[in-house]
Design a protein around this motif. Structure first.
Motif, PDB file in Angstrom:
ATOM      1  N   TYR A 237       0.852  -1.197   0.000  1.00  0.00           N
ATOM      2  CA  TYR A 237       0.000   0.000   0.000  1.00  0.00           C
ATOM      3  C   TYR A 237       0.881   1.238   0.000  1.00  0.00           C
ATOM      4  O   TYR A 237       1.813   1.341   0.790  1.00  0.00           O
ATOM      5  N   HIS A 238       0.634   2.150  -0.921  1.00  0.00           N
ATOM      6  CA  HIS A 238       1.384   3.416  -0.997  1.00  0.00           C
ATOM      7  C   HIS A 238       2.892   3.176  -1.101  1.00  0.00           C
ATOM      8  O   HIS A 238       3.679   3.898  -0.481  1.00  0.00           O
ATOM      9  N   GLY A 239       3.303   2.205  -1.883  1.00  0.00           N
ATOM     10  CA  GLY A 239       4.713   1.963  -2.110  1.00  0.00           C
ATOM     11  C   GLY A 239       5.437   1.225  -1.010  1.00  0.00           C
ATOM     12  O   GLY A 239       6.652   1.041  -1.072  1.00  0.00           O
ATOM     13  N   ASP A 240       4.705   0.775   0.006  1.00  0.00           N
ATOM     14  CA  ASP A 240       5.324   0.070   1.126  1.00  0.00           C
ATOM     15  C   ASP A 240       4.710  -1.317   1.256  1.00  0.00           C
ATOM     16  O   ASP A 240       3.591  -1.568   0.779  1.00  0.00           O
ATOM     17  N   THR A 241       5.413  -2.233   1.895  1.00  0.00           N
ATOM     18  CA  THR A 241       4.904  -3.584   2.134  1.00  0.00           C
ATOM     19  C   THR A 241       5.201  -4.002   3.566  1.00  0.00           C
ATOM     20  O   THR A 241       6.261  -3.667   4.107  1.00  0.00           O
ATOM     21  N   HIS A 242       4.265  -4.741   4.167  1.00  0.00           N
ATOM     22  CA  HIS A 242       4.525  -5.316   5.486  1.00  0.00           C
ATOM     23  C   HIS A 242       3.580  -6.495   5.713  1.00  0.00           C
ATOM     24  O   HIS A 242       2.471  -6.521   5.182  1.00  0.00           O
ATOM     25  N   PRO A 243       4.034  -7.498   6.473  1.00  0.00           N
ATOM     26  CA  PRO A 243       3.186  -8.669   6.725  1.00  0.00           C
ATOM     27  C   PRO A 243       2.018  -8.314   7.628  1.00  0.00           C
ATOM     28  O   PRO A 243       2.157  -7.521   8.566  1.00  0.00           O
ATOM     29  N   VAL A 244       0.859  -8.889   7.332  1.00  0.00           N
ATOM     30  CA  VAL A 244      -0.329  -8.608   8.145  1.00  0.00           C
ATOM     31  C   VAL A 244      -0.900  -9.863   8.797  1.00  0.00           C
ATOM     32  O   VAL A 244      -1.671  -9.763   9.763  1.00  0.00           O
ATOM     33  N   SER A 245      -0.552 -11.029   8.284  1.00  0.00           N
ATOM     34  CA  SER A 245      -1.037 -12.270   8.894  1.00  0.00           C
ATOM     35  C   SER A 245      -0.227 -13.439   8.347  1.00  0.00           C
ATOM     36  O   SER A 245       0.560 -13.279   7.407  1.00  0.00           O
ATOM     37  N   LYS A 246      -0.411 -14.606   8.943  1.00  0.00           N
ATOM     38  CA  LYS A 246       0.277 -15.800   8.455  1.00  0.00           C
ATOM     39  C   LYS A 246      -0.552 -17.020   8.811  1.00  0.00           C
ATOM     40  O   LYS A 246      -1.225 -17.061   9.850  1.00  0.00           O
ATOM     41  N   TYR A 247      -0.482 -18.012   7.918  1.00  0.00           N
ATOM     42  CA  TYR A 247      -1.259 -19.238   8.111  1.00  0.00           C
ATOM     43  C   TYR A 247      -0.404 -20.429   7.722  1.00  0.00           C
ATOM     44  O   TYR A 247       0.608 -20.294   7.017  1.00  0.00           O
ATOM     45  N   ARG A 248      -0.840 -21.573   8.188  1.00  0.00           N
ATOM     46  CA  ARG A 248      -0.078 -22.775   7.898  1.00  0.00           C
ATOM     47  C   ARG A 248      -0.616 -23.419   6.623  1.00  0.00           C
ATOM     48  O   ARG A 248      -1.768 -23.873   6.584  1.00  0.00           O
ATOM     49  N   GLY A 249       0.195 -23.407   5.592  1.00  0.00           N
ATOM     50  CA  GLY A 249      -0.177 -24.054   4.346  1.00  0.00           C
ATOM     51  C   GLY A 249      -0.831 -23.104   3.356  1.00  0.00           C
ATOM     52  O   GLY A 249      -1.475 -22.127   3.722  1.00  0.00           O
ATOM     53  N   ARG A 250      -0.665 -23.424   2.084  1.00  0.00           N
ATOM     54  CA  ARG A 250      -1.217 -22.615   1.011  1.00  0.00           C
ATOM     55  C   ARG A 250      -2.734 -22.575   1.049  1.00  0.00           C
ATOM     56  O   ARG A 250      -3.340 -21.509   0.865  1.00  0.00           O
ATOM     57  N   ALA A 251      -3.367 -23.700   1.258  1.00  0.00           N
ATOM     58  CA  ALA A 251      -4.833 -23.751   1.211  1.00  0.00           C
ATOM     59  C   ALA A 251      -5.449 -22.793   2.226  1.00  0.00           C
ATOM     60  O   ALA A 251      -6.417 -22.074   1.922  1.00  0.00           O
ATOM     61  N   GLU A 252      -4.892 -22.748   3.427  1.00  0.00           N
ATOM     62  CA  GLU A 252      -5.434 -21.874   4.468  1.00  0.00           C
ATOM     63  C   GLU A 252      -5.202 -20.403   4.137  1.00  0.00           C
ATOM     64  O   GLU A 252      -6.112 -19.570   4.265  1.00  0.00           O
ATOM     65  N   SER A 253      -3.989 -20.070   3.713  1.00  0.00           N
ATOM     66  CA  SER A 253      -3.687 -18.666   3.436  1.00  0.00           C
ATOM     67  C   SER A 253      -4.484 -18.159   2.242  1.00  0.00           C
ATOM     68  O   SER A 253      -5.047 -17.056   2.287  1.00  0.00           O
ATOM     69  N   TRP A 254      -4.578 -18.934   1.173  1.00  0.00           N
ATOM     70  CA  TRP A 254      -5.362 -18.518   0.018  1.00  0.00           C
ATOM     71  C   TRP A 254      -6.841 -18.417   0.372  1.00  0.00           C
ATOM     72  O   TRP A 254      -7.523 -17.475  -0.019  1.00  0.00           O
ATOM     73  N   GLY A 255      -7.316 -19.395   1.089  1.00  0.00           N
ATOM     74  CA  GLY A 255      -8.732 -19.381   1.455  1.00  0.00           C
ATOM     75  C   GLY A 255      -9.087 -18.158   2.282  1.00  0.00           C
ATOM     76  O   GLY A 255     -10.119 -17.511   2.057  1.00  0.00           O
ATOM     77  N   ARG A 256      -8.244 -17.828   3.255  1.00  0.00           N
ATOM     78  CA  ARG A 256      -8.494 -16.645   4.080  1.00  0.00           C
ATOM     79  C   ARG A 256      -8.452 -15.365   3.234  1.00  0.00           C
ATOM     80  O   ARG A 256      -9.272 -14.460   3.426  1.00  0.00           O
ATOM     81  N   LEU A 257      -7.486 -15.297   2.329  1.00  0.00           N
ATOM     82  CA  LEU A 257      -7.355 -14.105   1.495  1.00  0.00           C
ATOM     83  C   LEU A 257      -8.560 -13.947   0.568  1.00  0.00           C
ATOM     84  O   LEU A 257      -9.104 -12.838   0.430  1.00  0.00           O
ATOM     85  N   PHE A 258      -9.006 -15.023  -0.056  1.00  0.00           N
ATOM     86  CA  PHE A 258     -10.158 -14.927  -0.962  1.00  0.00           C
ATOM     87  C   PHE A 258     -11.431 -14.564  -0.197  1.00  0.00           C
ATOM     88  O   PHE A 258     -12.258 -13.788  -0.676  1.00  0.00           O
ATOM     89  N   GLY A 259     -11.584 -15.120   1.006  1.00  0.00           N
ATOM     90  CA  GLY A 259     -12.744 -14.767   1.809  1.00  0.00           C
ATOM     91  C   GLY A 259     -12.720 -13.305   2.222  1.00  0.00           C
ATOM     92  O   GLY A 259     -13.749 -12.614   2.205  1.00  0.00           O
ATOM     93  N   PHE A 260     -11.546 -12.828   2.605  1.00  0.00           N
ATOM     94  CA  PHE A 260     -11.383 -11.418   2.972  1.00  0.00           C
ATOM     95  C   PHE A 260     -11.698 -10.510   1.783  1.00  0.00           C
ATOM     96  O   PHE A 260     -12.401  -9.499   1.923  1.00  0.00           O
ATOM     97  N   ALA A 261     -11.191 -10.881   0.602  1.00  0.00           N
ATOM     98  CA  ALA A 261     -11.434 -10.073  -0.589  1.00  0.00           C
ATOM     99  C   ALA A 261     -12.919 -10.026  -0.931  1.00  0.00           C
ATOM    100  O   ALA A 261     -13.437  -8.986  -1.350  1.00  0.00           O
ATOM    101  N   ALA A 262     -13.622 -11.133  -0.742  1.00  0.00           N
ATOM    102  CA  ALA A 262     -15.069 -11.155  -0.998  1.00  0.00           C
ATOM    103  C   ALA A 262     -15.790 -10.165  -0.096  1.00  0.00           C
ATOM    104  O   ALA A 262     -16.723  -9.465  -0.522  1.00  0.00           O
ATOM    105  N   ALA A 263     -15.355 -10.063   1.147  1.00  0.00           N
ATOM    106  CA  ALA A 263     -15.964  -9.112   2.077  1.00  0.00           C
ATOM    107  C   ALA A 263     -15.688  -7.676   1.659  1.00  0.00           C
ATOM    108  O   ALA A 263     -16.552  -6.800   1.787  1.00  0.00           O
TER     109      ALA A 263
END
Length: 336
Positions: A237-263
């Motif tokens: 965001y605005h030319g900067d990057t920083h971690p905001v969360s972490k999950y175990r495994g690709r399926a969990e991280s992608w699933g959380r991200l897609f659900g968040f994006a839907a919201a």
């Protein structure tokens, strides 16, 4: 928003002239920008190529499917961590702009990867300024009296995030919006665009991020994450990057991200586009159950969901299996 705006303005046209009707506008993106095939097929769109060197091999990133497929075949085991991009310098940009836009266009929007992580914006700004004198002479020789404008714009984002304002500009031009209205709307979209990155290999991501001046992944995270299969979600965001969360495994991280994006889609976006780009076979993304939730949210809100092959530049920087997701919407503190 960082923008460089150059113009050649002749005397005002006589009353009743058809100058405005004849204006043709071009859009330029650098090759790191993830956009749809339909966007790239527009004859008024041009792509600034980015050569990539990995060992003895050279790949030219310019959104060519065959070049992208070759890159994935030959660098699927992380060879790109040692890669180097060789973007065009100011003189090469000058030549590119003159050849592509000097006579056939009256207005050009050039959108680049964030200036905080790449020299492309500065080279494009310098190149467009250098091109102006030559374009002036060419247009005078061709008896073209219409004004000419060239805008170089820092998207303040990367990869999928750079694609959002580019596709929004094309929408606005298609709606025949006036330049001032486009400028104001584009400022708002760029300043409200968020990109979320999910690297698949933390060691690779740390190596590449340090090349870009990004310290969002530290060594301890790499050591622990590798052992536990941790996948961080990083916000850009605005030319900067920083971690905001972490999950175990690709399926969990992608699933959380897609659900968040839907919201976020349900809450309302500033541009009707959601971009997901992936450094791998797109079947992997389509097989994620939560993508259906995101797709349904987009359809309900009239938002176009673009699931795209990541640019070669993006694949080199994020690594095999990496994913990015971007949208423009209200400020939010929530994280996936």
């Amino acid at each position: 928003m960082s923008a460089v705006e150059l113009s050649l303005v002749p005397p005002a046209p006589e009353e009743g002239s058809n100058v405005r009707r004849l204006v043709r506008t071009g859009i330029v993106i650098d090759a790191s920008c993830d956009v749809s095939a339909e966007f790239l097929a527009d004859p008024d769109v041009a792509v600034i190529p980015i050569p990539i060197r990995i060992g003895a091999s050279t790949y030219v990133d310019q959104h060519d499917p065959e070049a992208s497929a070759r890159y994935m075949r030959e660098n699927g085991n992380g060879e790109g961590a040692a890669g180097q991009s060789v973007p065009l310098d100011a003189e090469q940009m000058r030549s590119f702009f003159i050849e592509r836009f000097g006579l056939d266009y009256d207005s050009v929007y050039c959108l680049t990867i964030t200036a905080s992580r790449s020299p492309i914006h500065d080279a494009a700004s310098q190149g467009s300024a250098m091109a102006l004198a030559s374009i002036r002479d060419m247009r005078q020789a061709a008896d073209i009296k219409r004004p000419f404008q060239f805008r170089v714009i820092d998207t303040k984002n990367m990869f999928a995030g750079s694609g959002i304002p580019a596709m929004a500009v094309r929408d606005m031009l298609g709606q025949h919006m006036q330049p001032k209205d486009i400028r104001d709307a584009l400022f708002r979209i760029i300043d409200s665009t968020y990109t979320y990155y999910v690297p698949d290999d933390l060691g690779y991501a740390r190596t590449r991020s340090r090349v870009r001046g990004d310290r969002s992944i530290n060594l301890l995270s790499v050591m622990l994450g590798g052992a536990l299969d941790i996948k961080p979600i990083i916000r850009g965001y605005h030319g900067d990057t920083h971690p905001v969360s972490k999950y175990r495994g690709r399926a969990e991280s992608w699933g959380r991200l897609f659900g968040f994006a839907a919201a976020r889609v349900a809450a309302g976006l500033y541009a009707p586009h959601m971009i997901v780009s992936y450094a791998g076979p797109l079947e992997d993304v389509h097989a994620t159950p939560e993508l259906a939730t995101l797709r349904a949210a987009c359809e309900n809100a009239g938002v176009a969901l673009h699931v795209l092959q990541m640019s070669i530049t993006g694949m080199m920087n994020i690594g095999p299996g990496g994913l990015t997701l971007a949208f423009s919407g209200p400020t939010h503190s929530e994280a996936p």
